[in-house]
Design an enzyme around this catalytic site. Structure first.
Site, mmCIF file in Angstrom:
data_model
loop_
_atom_site.group_PDB
_atom_site.id
_atom_site.type_symbol
_atom_site.label_atom_id
_atom_site.label_comp_id
_atom_site.label_asym_id
_atom_site.label_seq_id
_atom_site.Cartn_x
_atom_site.Cartn_y
_atom_site.Cartn_z
ATOM 1 C CD GLU A 406 -10.857 -2.926 2.936
ATOM 2 O OE1 GLU A 406 -11.552 -1.922 2.694
ATOM 3 O OE2 GLU A 406 -11.221 -4.081 2.669
HETATM 4 C C1 LIG Z 1 -2.926 -9.017 -0.808
HETATM 5 C C2 LIG Z 1 -3.552 -7.781 -1.359
HETATM 6 C C3 LIG Z 1 -4.908 -7.753 -1.622
HETATM 7 C C4 LIG Z 1 -5.498 -6.606 -2.153
HETATM 8 N N1 LIG Z 1 -6.833 -6.614 -2.479
HETATM 9 C C5 LIG Z 1 -7.350 -5.571 -3.183
HETATM 10 C C6 LIG Z 1 -8.680 -5.641 -3.712
HETATM 11 O O1 LIG Z 1 -9.417 -6.614 -3.507
HETATM 12 N N2 LIG Z 1 -9.122 -4.604 -4.466
HETATM 13 C C7 LIG Z 1 -8.348 -3.506 -4.720
HETATM 14 O O2 LIG Z 1 -8.808 -2.618 -5.411
HETATM 15 N N3 LIG Z 1 -7.091 -3.400 -4.213
HETATM 16 C C8 LIG Z 1 -6.575 -4.408 -3.472
HETATM 17 N N4 LIG Z 1 -5.295 -4.337 -2.986
HETATM 18 C C9 LIG Z 1 -4.513 -3.135 -3.231
HETATM 19 C C10 LIG Z 1 -4.269 -2.305 -1.986
HETATM 20 O O3 LIG Z 1 -5.449 -1.674 -1.594
HETATM 21 C C11 LIG Z 1 -3.128 -1.325 -2.337
HETATM 22 O O4 LIG Z 1 -1.947 -2.103 -2.359
HETATM 23 C C12 LIG Z 1 -3.018 -0.178 -1.371
HETATM 24 O O5 LIG Z 1 -4.109 0.688 -1.519
HETATM 25 C C13 LIG Z 1 -1.720 0.617 -1.564
HETATM 26 O O6 LIG Z 1 -1.489 0.928 -2.909
HETATM 27 P P1 LIG Z 1 -0.065 0.594 -3.565
HETATM 28 O O7 LIG Z 1 0.249 -0.812 -3.262
HETATM 29 O O8 LIG Z 1 -0.096 1.011 -4.977
HETATM 30 O O9 LIG Z 1 0.966 1.482 -2.756
HETATM 31 P P2 LIG Z 1 1.317 3.021 -3.030
HETATM 32 O O10 LIG Z 1 0.079 3.804 -3.190
HETATM 33 O O11 LIG Z 1 2.347 3.105 -4.085
HETATM 34 O O12 LIG Z 1 1.966 3.411 -1.641
HETATM 35 C C14 LIG Z 1 3.288 3.027 -1.269
HETATM 36 C C15 LIG Z 1 3.617 3.694 0.059
HETATM 37 O O13 LIG Z 1 3.565 5.114 -0.090
HETATM 38 C C16 LIG Z 1 2.635 5.662 0.826
HETATM 39 N N5 LIG Z 1 1.957 6.772 0.175
HETATM 40 C C17 LIG Z 1 1.222 6.760 -0.958
HETATM 41 N N6 LIG Z 1 0.740 7.966 -1.225
HETATM 42 C C18 LIG Z 1 1.166 8.771 -0.240
HETATM 43 C C19 LIG Z 1 0.982 10.146 0.056
HETATM 44 N N7 LIG Z 1 0.219 10.952 -0.680
HETATM 45 N N8 LIG Z 1 1.584 10.635 1.145
HETATM 46 C C20 LIG Z 1 2.324 9.849 1.946
HETATM 47 N N9 LIG Z 1 2.521 8.549 1.730
HETATM 48 C C21 LIG Z 1 1.945 8.013 0.649
HETATM 49 C C22 LIG Z 1 1.694 4.529 1.180
HETATM 50 O O14 LIG Z 1 1.086 4.724 2.439
HETATM 51 C C23 LIG Z 1 2.644 3.347 1.163
HETATM 52 O O15 LIG Z 1 3.309 3.254 2.386
HETATM 53 C C24 LIG Z 1 -4.706 -5.457 -2.398
HETATM 54 C C25 LIG Z 1 -3.335 -5.484 -2.107
HETATM 55 C C26 LIG Z 1 -2.759 -6.627 -1.612
HETATM 56 C C27 LIG Z 1 -1.277 -6.634 -1.360
#
Ligand SMILES: Cc1cc2nc3c(=O)[nH]c(=O)nc-3n(C[C@H](O)[C@H](O)[C@H](O)COP(=O)(O)OP(=O)(O)OC[C@H]3O[C@@H](n4cnc5c(N)ncnc54)[C@H](O)[C@@H]3O)c2cc1C
Length: 597
Positions: A406
């Site tokens: 979220e």
């Molecule tokens: C168990 C689980 C259930 C999920 N359920 C859903 C779902 O139902 N639907 C759905 O659509 N998604 C879902 N997700 C996805 C989840 O919303 C994403 O994992 C989350 O938004 C983060 O994206 P990412 O994992 O690609 O991390 P990234 O975006 O790669 O981020 C990695 C790190 O970098 C930081 N970061 C990223 N961009 C920046 C920036 N501009 N500046 C500073 N820091 C930054 C982040 O805060 C994080 O700490 C789920 C994930 C999990 C693990």
């Protein structure tokens, strides 16, 4: 609806205005009918979900679908749906109570929370009459399980960089979708996916995709750290023909759906984790009462008591802000409707958008509170907290995701500060004059009068000063960096910390002031001690963050002068945290768990 329903609700108004405790909604005043569905949900979780815990954790085929349908029969998925379109049209306060109780469902909770939120509500908020007619009854009944598919392998936080594509096929009057969505909750049993894909490579658009459409499949279950009983899979779309009438909203306007739906998702996450944190506290407390070391129950040791108190205090803050925010949204919806908006669903979307900052504050604070609580309760269990035979280990793993999904804590922190500053620049919230007044007052040594009387007078002064510190330091940073401030992520996050803690402390303080005279003396003594602890802990965070912001903003004499102004705002006598903690802990133990609601 509280007394100030007719007033227009503005995000961030609490930051620059003094709030009358009488105008704040407190969960203790929730009407019986608003609590009813929450009570039904609690019974359902205890009687139907908990006994099936092992089957849920193994993700036994059919178990989630059956529970979803049972939950649907009890009305959980119609709570947020306006009456005009066949729902129960409950207040947001009642919906938060429901989410809190569904949050007790452990690793099955996401199945319910997604269905009642980001999976089910897009059709409610943005569906055409035809789409609602086709899907809404099944969504509300729990017979159509839903999932929200935004994330992709290369686009998580940067959701709009999605690569999933949609090509219009004029002959078949459909869009052909291709792509892979990552980490989709409920994917293993969902019948309907809310999918975001780009039309012609750039028009980010939302589609309603049925599981039965040709070319839809899901990957294997992810091997997660926690939430083993929650289905998380890839959603694979291979030349999926999606009828054009299944476009949700407008072509190229999918971001409006994606982000508006996340507002309610973020808000609902907070009560759900409050529910889980209360269970964790109760378990830790029970264990501490039973386990003996050095011939005494762990619960008799002040350091263990301090953990119980710390958990109760943080939950008190989170709970206070959840119901305060829900009431603000109810007021905003009422105001928007009174202003002539005929569509109740649209009014809810607008209200949530107005209060998106508060939704993010709830999300960040709630997710960090539950992590603090499960971590410290695990510590209460000692080595037994580290093994799977006791519940603390699972709660610790299950809670961790809340700081990631979220919108991560980092992204939400930047949204909190960024959105408020953007609105200030546009003049829709008078932050800039408020900042100027604080700086002028500090120069002229005005507004630093004695704390008001009463047992929480010093805390009232400290909270007012915390808000001033946030505004003063944010104002200094905005002046120094101007349009470049969005590149200063550390500053944005520190400002967000100040806003989050200010809202948390103030919510707990106002709730307690509101309840003065209504509760028994021992209960009020415990609540007052809880607020003292909250304000001590929160003020320290705010003061530290303000110093960090100023140090990253100025140097030399300018910095020294700013720090001396800050000192005027942070001057306060420290609270005896040991004594306050023991008072709160005693009350927690007396009441056998979280004692305040
Ligand atoms: C168990 C689980 C259930 C999920 N359920 C859903 C779902 O139902 N639907 C759905 O659509 N998604 C879902 N997700 C996805 C989840 O919303 C994403 O994992 C989350 O938004 C983060 O994206 P990412 O994992 O690609 O991390 P990234 O975006 O790669 O981020 C990695 C790190 O970098 C930081 N970061 C990223 N961009 C920046 C920036 N501009 N500046 C500073 N820091 C930054 C982040 O805060 C994080 O700490 C789920 C994930 C999990 C693990």
């Amino acid at each position: 609806m509280s007394e100030v329903a007719s007033k227009t609700v503005k995000s961030g108004a609490w930051l620059i205005e003094e709030t009358d405790p009488a105008a704040v909604f407190v969960p203790e005043h929730m009407a019986e009918d608003e609590q009813q569905l929450g009570a039904v949900a609690e019974k359902f979780v205890v009687e139907r979900v908990w006994p099936q815990r092992e089957a849920i954790e193994r993700q036994e085929p059919g178990v989630h679908k059956k529970l979803l349908q049972e939950a649907g029969e009890l009305g959980f998925f119609m709570a947020d749906v306006p009456e005009e379109i066949g729902g129960a049209g409950l207040s947001k306060k009642a919906c938060m109570r429901l989410a809190e109780k569904l949050g007790l469902a452990g690793s099955c909770a996401p199945a319910f929370i997604v269905q009642a939120g980001i999976g089910g509500l897009p059709v409610v908020y943005f569906g055409t009459p035809r789409q609602r007619e086709k899907y809404l009854e099944g969504i509300m009944a729990g017979t159509i399980g839903t999932a929200y598919a935004l994330t992709e392998t290369n686009s998580g936080s940067d959701a709009l960089a999605a690569k999933a594509s949609a090509r219009y096929d004029a002959a078949r009057k459909c869009y052909v979708l291709n792509g892979t969505k990552q980490f989709i909750t409920n994917a293993g049993f969902a019948d309907l996916f809310i999918v975001f894909a780009k039309v012609d490579g750039d028009k980010f658009t939302c589609f309603i995709v049925e599981n039965g459409f040709p070319g839809v499949s899901t990957g294997p279950e992810e091997h997660k750290m926690g939430l083993k009983g929650s289905s998380t899979r890839q959603l694979v779309l291979q030349d999926v023909p999606v009828p054009e009438e299944n476009v949700l909203g407008e072509i190229g306007k999918g971001h409006r759906i994606a982000f508006n739906v996340l507002n309610i998702g973020r808000l609902k996450l907070a009560p759900a984790v409050v529910g889980g944190a209360k269970v964790s506290l109760r378990e830790g407390m029970q264990y501490a009462k039973e386990r003996k070391q050095f011939g005494q129950a762990l619960a008799s040791f002040p350091l263990i008591q301090h953990k119980l108190a710390g958990a109760a205090v943080r939950i008190y803050c989170a709970e206070s802000m959840v119901y305060r925010t829900a009431d603000l949204i109810d007021q905003a919806i009422a105001g928007i409707r009174a202003g002539g908006e005929p569509d109740a669903a649209r009014a809810a979307v607008l209200a949530l958008a107005e209060l998106s900052v508060e939704c993010s504050i709830n999300k960040v604070f709630g997710s960090e509170v539950v992590d603090w609580v499960v971590d410290e309760m695990l510590q209460v269990y000692g080595g037994y907290g580290y093994v799977q035979d006791y519940p603390a280990e699972g709660r610790y793993r299950d809670a961790r995701i809340n700081r990631i999904w979220e919108g991560t804590s980092e992204i939400n922190r930047m949204l909190i500060t960024g959105t408020l500053l953007e609105r200030a620049m546009k003049g829709s919230i008078p932050l800039l004059p408020a900042v100027k007044k604080i700086a002028d007052d500090l120069m002229a040594r005005r507004g630093l009068e004695e704390a008001p009387g009463g047992p929480l007078g010093p805390e009232q002064a400290a909270v007012a000063n915390a808000k001033r510190m946030a505004l003063f330091s944010a104002g200094a940073a905005a002046q120094r960096y101007a349009t470049d401030l969005d590149q200063q992520q550390e500053i944005l996050a520190w400002v967000a910390d100040m806003l989050i803690w200010s809202f948390a402390m103030e919510s707990a303080l106002l709730r307690t002031l509101r309840l003065a005279g209504e509760r028994t003396e021992p209960e009020m003594a415990a609540r007052i001690a809880a607020v003292r602890m909250a304000v001590e802990i929160g003020s320290e965070q705010v003061e530290n963050a303000a110093r960090l912001v100023l140090a990253a903003t100025a140097g030399g004499d300018e910095l020294r002068s700013m720090l001396s102004m800050l000192k005027k705002l942070s001057r306060r006598e420290p609270v005896d945290l040991a004594a306050a903690g023991r008072t709160v802990a005693r009350y927690v133990m007396e009441r056998d768990g979280y004692p305040f609601a």
